[in-house]
Motif scaffolding. Structure first.
Motif, PDB file in Angstrom:
ATOM      1  N   ALA A  91       0.831  -1.147   0.043  1.00 42.31           N
ATOM      2  CA  ALA A  91       0.032   0.182   0.039  1.00 42.31           C
ATOM      3  C   ALA A  91       0.930   1.449  -0.145  1.00 42.31           C
ATOM      4  CB  ALA A  91      -0.822  -0.177   1.177  1.00 42.31           C
ATOM      5  N   TYR A  92       2.013   1.481   0.762  1.00 48.30           N
ATOM      6  CA  TYR A  92       2.820   2.240   0.846  1.00 48.30           C
ATOM      7  C   TYR A  92       3.468   2.621  -0.606  1.00 48.30           C
ATOM      8  CZ  TYR A  92       7.192   4.894   2.184  1.00 48.30           C
ATOM      9  OH  TYR A  92       8.107   5.955   2.086  1.00 48.30           O
ATOM     10  N   VAL A  93       4.002   1.752  -1.202  1.00 45.31           N
ATOM     11  CA  VAL A  93       4.705   1.636  -2.479  1.00 45.31           C
ATOM     12  C   VAL A  93       3.633   2.171  -3.518  1.00 45.31           C
ATOM     13  CG1 VAL A  93       5.750   0.747  -4.183  1.00 45.31           C
ATOM     14  CG2 VAL A  93       6.388  -0.166  -2.133  1.00 45.31           C
ATOM     15  N   VAL A  94       2.437   1.808  -3.542  1.00 48.50           N
ATOM     16  CA  VAL A  94       1.452   2.237  -4.420  1.00 48.50           C
ATOM     17  C   VAL A  94       0.995   3.610  -4.169  1.00 48.50           C
ATOM     18  CG1 VAL A  94      -1.003   1.714  -5.346  1.00 48.50           C
ATOM     19  CG2 VAL A  94       0.558  -0.209  -4.910  1.00 48.50           C
ATOM     20  N   SER A  95       0.826   3.833  -2.918  1.00 49.34           N
ATOM     21  CA  SER A  95       0.307   5.351  -2.717  1.00 49.34           C
ATOM     22  C   SER A  95       1.515   6.209  -2.898  1.00 49.34           C
ATOM     23  CB  SER A  95      -0.170   5.417  -1.160  1.00 49.34           C
ATOM     24  OG  SER A  95       0.996   5.060  -0.381  1.00 49.34           O
ATOM     25  N   TYR A  96       2.945   6.163  -2.656  1.00 51.97           N
ATOM     26  CA  TYR A  96       3.854   6.751  -2.793  1.00 51.97           C
ATOM     27  C   TYR A  96       4.122   7.232  -4.256  1.00 51.97           C
ATOM     28  CZ  TYR A  96       8.666   8.853  -2.230  1.00 51.97           C
ATOM     29  OH  TYR A  96       9.812   9.712  -2.663  1.00 51.97           O
ATOM     30  N   ILE A  97       4.053   5.968  -5.034  1.00 48.20           N
ATOM     31  CA  ILE A  97       4.305   6.436  -6.628  1.00 48.20           C
ATOM     32  C   ILE A  97       3.089   7.088  -6.969  1.00 48.20           C
ATOM     33  CG2 ILE A  97       4.193   5.178  -8.839  1.00 48.20           C
ATOM     34  CD1 ILE A  97       5.619   2.867  -7.438  1.00 48.20           C
TER      35      ILE A  97
END
Length: 203
Positions: A91-97
């Motif tokens: 979730a962190y990776v997707v939201s950061y990107i």
């Protein structure tokens, strides 16, 4: 129900991707709420808390409960930590990107500046109504603008440091969630579990 490491990772990653998309939407709504709808310092303060903390927390709880159901309704503490951490990480990776790289840099490249002007304007307006000395108002405004400048000029070292802190924070939250949502299988079921059921959270 037997649950292999790979199955747990796949289901957790899928839930994490969906959660990440939800976080992007919440972040975008928070930005537009602050810059176009909020008319007071209270709305500017509480709005982001609602979109960035309360809603994501509720959704994370629902996703964690749903993830446990998907793997059969039972999981050990170690399985729970592993699954929840993978979900949070994805979730962190997707939201950061999606938000930090795509929305802020491509769709709304002036996002930080717009937020800055709104926050600074609302804060100084409140201070003026309260009769605060102009010198103190100017001092507070400078502090706020300095904070926004830091956000707008992140160095690679600060970005890496921020990611590291986020990973530690996610792991701690995953452990807290795991302690809450842990549900050991009955003895009659646990005897049928294989070694693959016990997942190392560092994998």
């Amino acid at each position: 129900m037997e649950m292999s490491v790979r199955d747990l990772q796949k289901k957790s990653a899928t839930s994490g991707i969906i959660l990440g998309i939800v976080l992007i939407v919440c972040s975008v709504l928070s930005f537009y709420f602050i810059t176009t709808i909020a008319t007071s310092i209270w709305m500017i303060t509480l709005g982001p808390m609602f979109f960035s903390v309360i809603i994501p927390l509720i959704i994370a709880i629902l996703f964690t409960s749903d993830l446990r159901k998907k793997i059969g309704g039972y999981w050990t503490f170690r399985q729970a930590v592993t699954g929840i951490f993978i979900m949070f990480f994805c979730a962190y990776v997707v939201s950061y990107i999606g938000y930090n790289l795509l929305f802020v840099r491509v769709i709304e490249p002036q996002a930080i500046q717009k937020t800055e002007e709104k926050v600074v304007g609302a804060t100084t307006a409140v201070m003026e109504k309260q009769g605060v000395d102009q010198e103190k108002i100017d001092e507070q405004e400078k502090k706020m603008r300095d904070q926004f400048d830091i956000q707008n000029n992140m160095t690679p070292v600060k970005i890496i440091s921020g990611v590291g802190i986020s990973l530690i924070f996610m792991f701690v939250i995953a452990m807290i969630f795991a302690a809450i949502f842990k549900k050991d299988p009955p003895l009659s079921m646990s005897n049928t579990y294989t070694a693959d059921d016990y997942v190392d959270p560092t994998v």
